[in-house]
Design a protein around this motif. Structure first.
Motif, PDB file in Angstrom:
ATOM      1  N   ALA A  10       0.832  -1.205   0.000  1.00  0.00           N
ATOM      2  CA  ALA A  10       0.000   0.000   0.000  1.00  0.00           C
ATOM      3  C   ALA A  10       0.864   1.253   0.000  1.00  0.00           C
ATOM      4  CB  ALA A  10      -0.913  -0.005   1.223  1.00  0.00           C
ATOM      5  N   ILE A  11       2.162   1.070  -0.002  1.00  0.00           N
ATOM      6  CA  ILE A  11       3.095   2.199   0.056  1.00  0.00           C
ATOM      7  C   ILE A  11       3.412   2.677  -1.351  1.00  0.00           C
ATOM      8  CG2 ILE A  11       5.406   2.908   0.763  1.00  0.00           C
ATOM      9  CD1 ILE A  11       5.227   0.709   2.918  1.00  0.00           C
ATOM     10  N   ASN A  12       3.355   3.981  -1.556  1.00  0.00           N
ATOM     11  CA  ASN A  12       3.757   4.568  -2.829  1.00  0.00           C
ATOM     12  C   ASN A  12       5.263   4.817  -2.733  1.00  0.00           C
ATOM     13  OD1 ASN A  12       4.278   6.091  -5.087  1.00  0.00           O
ATOM     14  ND2 ASN A  12       2.429   7.345  -4.878  1.00  0.00           N
ATOM     15  N   TRP A  13       6.044   3.836  -3.188  1.00  0.00           N
ATOM     16  CA  TRP A  13       7.500   3.889  -3.013  1.00  0.00           C
ATOM     17  C   TRP A  13       8.135   5.037  -3.786  1.00  0.00           C
ATOM     18  CZ3 TRP A  13       9.579   1.389   0.838  1.00  0.00           C
ATOM     19  CH2 TRP A  13       8.945   0.265   1.348  1.00  0.00           C
ATOM     20  N   ALA A  14       7.616   5.375  -4.954  1.00  0.00           N
ATOM     21  CA  ALA A  14       8.195   6.465  -5.752  1.00  0.00           C
ATOM     22  C   ALA A  14       8.014   7.797  -5.036  1.00  0.00           C
ATOM     23  CB  ALA A  14       7.555   6.503  -7.136  1.00  0.00           C
ATOM     24  N   GLU A  22      19.457  12.481   0.470  1.00  0.00           N
ATOM     25  CA  GLU A  22      20.502  11.774  -0.282  1.00  0.00           C
ATOM     26  C   GLU A  22      21.318  10.850   0.622  1.00  0.00           C
ATOM     27  OE1 GLU A  22      21.281  11.367  -3.494  1.00  0.00           O
ATOM     28  OE2 GLU A  22      19.448  12.453  -3.919  1.00  0.00           O
ATOM     29  N   HIS A  23      21.646  11.311   1.829  1.00  0.00           N
ATOM     30  CA  HIS A  23      22.506  10.512   2.699  1.00  0.00           C
ATOM     31  C   HIS A  23      21.783   9.294   3.287  1.00  0.00           C
ATOM     32  CE1 HIS A  23      20.475  13.167   5.571  1.00  0.00           C
ATOM     33  NE2 HIS A  23      20.746  12.265   6.498  1.00  0.00           N
ATOM     34  N   GLN A  24      20.467   9.173   3.053  1.00  0.00           N
ATOM     35  CA  GLN A  24      19.728   8.024   3.561  1.00  0.00           C
ATOM     36  C   GLN A  24      19.182   7.141   2.438  1.00  0.00           C
ATOM     37  OE1 GLN A  24      16.722   9.617   6.151  1.00  0.00           O
ATOM     38  NE2 GLN A  24      18.168   9.872   7.844  1.00  0.00           N
ATOM     39  N   LYS A  25      19.607   7.383   1.202  1.00  0.00           N
ATOM     40  CA  LYS A  25      19.115   6.598   0.058  1.00  0.00           C
ATOM     41  C   LYS A  25      19.491   5.122   0.186  1.00  0.00           C
ATOM     42  CE  LYS A  25      17.353   9.815  -2.715  1.00  0.00           C
ATOM     43  NZ  LYS A  25      16.004   9.848  -3.186  1.00  0.00           N
ATOM     44  N   ALA A  30      17.662  -0.456   1.140  1.00  0.00           N
ATOM     45  CA  ALA A  30      17.697  -1.708   1.899  1.00  0.00           C
ATOM     46  C   ALA A  30      16.326  -1.997   2.515  1.00  0.00           C
ATOM     47  CB  ALA A  30      18.763  -1.626   2.991  1.00  0.00           C
ATOM     48  N   PHE A  31      15.680  -0.981   3.035  1.00  0.00           N
ATOM     49  CA  PHE A  31      14.347  -1.156   3.619  1.00  0.00           C
ATOM     50  C   PHE A  31      13.352  -1.602   2.551  1.00  0.00           C
ATOM     51  CE2 PHE A  31      10.191   0.832   4.562  1.00  0.00           C
ATOM     52  CZ  PHE A  31       9.849   0.041   5.637  1.00  0.00           C
ATOM     53  N   LYS A  32      13.396  -0.983   1.375  1.00  0.00           N
ATOM     54  CA  LYS A  32      12.478  -1.351   0.299  1.00  0.00           C
ATOM     55  C   LYS A  32      12.744  -2.786  -0.156  1.00  0.00           C
ATOM     56  CE  LYS A  32      10.681   0.002  -4.208  1.00  0.00           C
ATOM     57  NZ  LYS A  32      10.362  -1.357  -4.538  1.00  0.00           N
TER      58      LYS A  32
END
Length: 175
Positions: A10-14, A22-25, A30-32
Motif C-alpha cells: 500500500a506504500i507509494n514507493w516512488a 541523499e545521505h539516507q538513500k 535496503a528497507f524497500k
C-alpha cells in the motif's frame, strides 16, 4: 473474522523516495528490498490451506476413526488474524498531524503573500546603487535618518544617543 489478504504494498514507493534525503538513500533501498522480499514470500504461499483428500487417507490408514478425528481437528483449526489495536491511534495521530500541516500551510501562504508584496515593493524601487539619500528616505521612512524630528549621532546605536538609559543598571534614587 477473516482479514483480507494483502497482495500488494500500500506504500507509494516512488513518492516516498522523493522525500528521502541523499545521505539516507542506501538505507531506504535496503528497507524497500526487505519489504519487497517479505511481500514476495507472503504471496508465494496459497491464500487458503491446501485441500486434503480425506477419502484417500481413510482407505490407506488401518486405524479406524483416526482419519476422521484428524479431519475434524483440521477443519476446526482456525488461525485468527492478529488484532491491530494501533490503527485507531495512528488514525487519530494522522488527523492531528494533518491539522498541523494544514495550519502551517495556511500560515505559510499568508507569509508568502506578505513576501510577494515586499518583493513587489522592492522591485518598484530605484536600484540601490542609483538611490540618493532622499530616495532612500522616501522608500524606507521608518529606517531613514530624520535629523529634525529624531536626531541621531554616529554610530546611530541606541546607547550612543542623548538621553539613553541602560535598562540593566538600576537608577540612583538620590543616595
Amino acid at each position: 473474522m477473516a482479514a483480507k489478504r494483502i497482495s500488494q504494498s500500500a506504500i507509494n514507493w516512488a513518492q516516498l523516495a522523493e522525500r528521502v534525503p541523499e545521505h539516507q538513500k542506501v538505507i531506504f533501498s535496503a528497507f524497500k528490498a526487505k519489504s519487497d522480499g517479505y511481500m514476495r514470500r507472503v504471496t508465494a504461499f496459497p491464500e487458503t490451506a491446501p485441500k486434503i483428500d480425506w477419502a484417500f487417507y481413510k482407505n490407506k490408514v488401518p486405524v479406524a476413526g483416526m482419519v476422521d478425528e484428524f479431519q475434524k481437528q483440521y477443519e476446526a483449526l482456525s488461525i485468527p488474524y492478529p488484532p491491530n489495536p494501533l490503527t485507531s491511534q495512528l488514525d487519530s495521530l494522522e488527523k492531528e498531524i494533518q491539522n498541523d500541516v494544514n495550519k502551517f500551510k495556511t500560515e505559510s501562504n499568508g507569509r508568502i503573500e506578505q513576501y510577494k508584496k515586499q518583493l513587489a515593493h522592492l522591485a518598484s524601487l530605484i536600484p540601490y546603487d542609483q538611490m540618493t539619500m532622499e530616495d532612500y528616505r522616501d522608500a524606507f521612512p521608518e529606517e531613514s535618518l530624520n535629523p529634525l524630528e529624531k536626531p541621531s549621532f554616529w554610530p546611530h546605536l541606541p546607547e550612543d544617543q542623548l538621553g539613553y538609559q541602560d535598562k540593566d543598571v538600576p537608577t540612583d534614587s538620590g543616595h
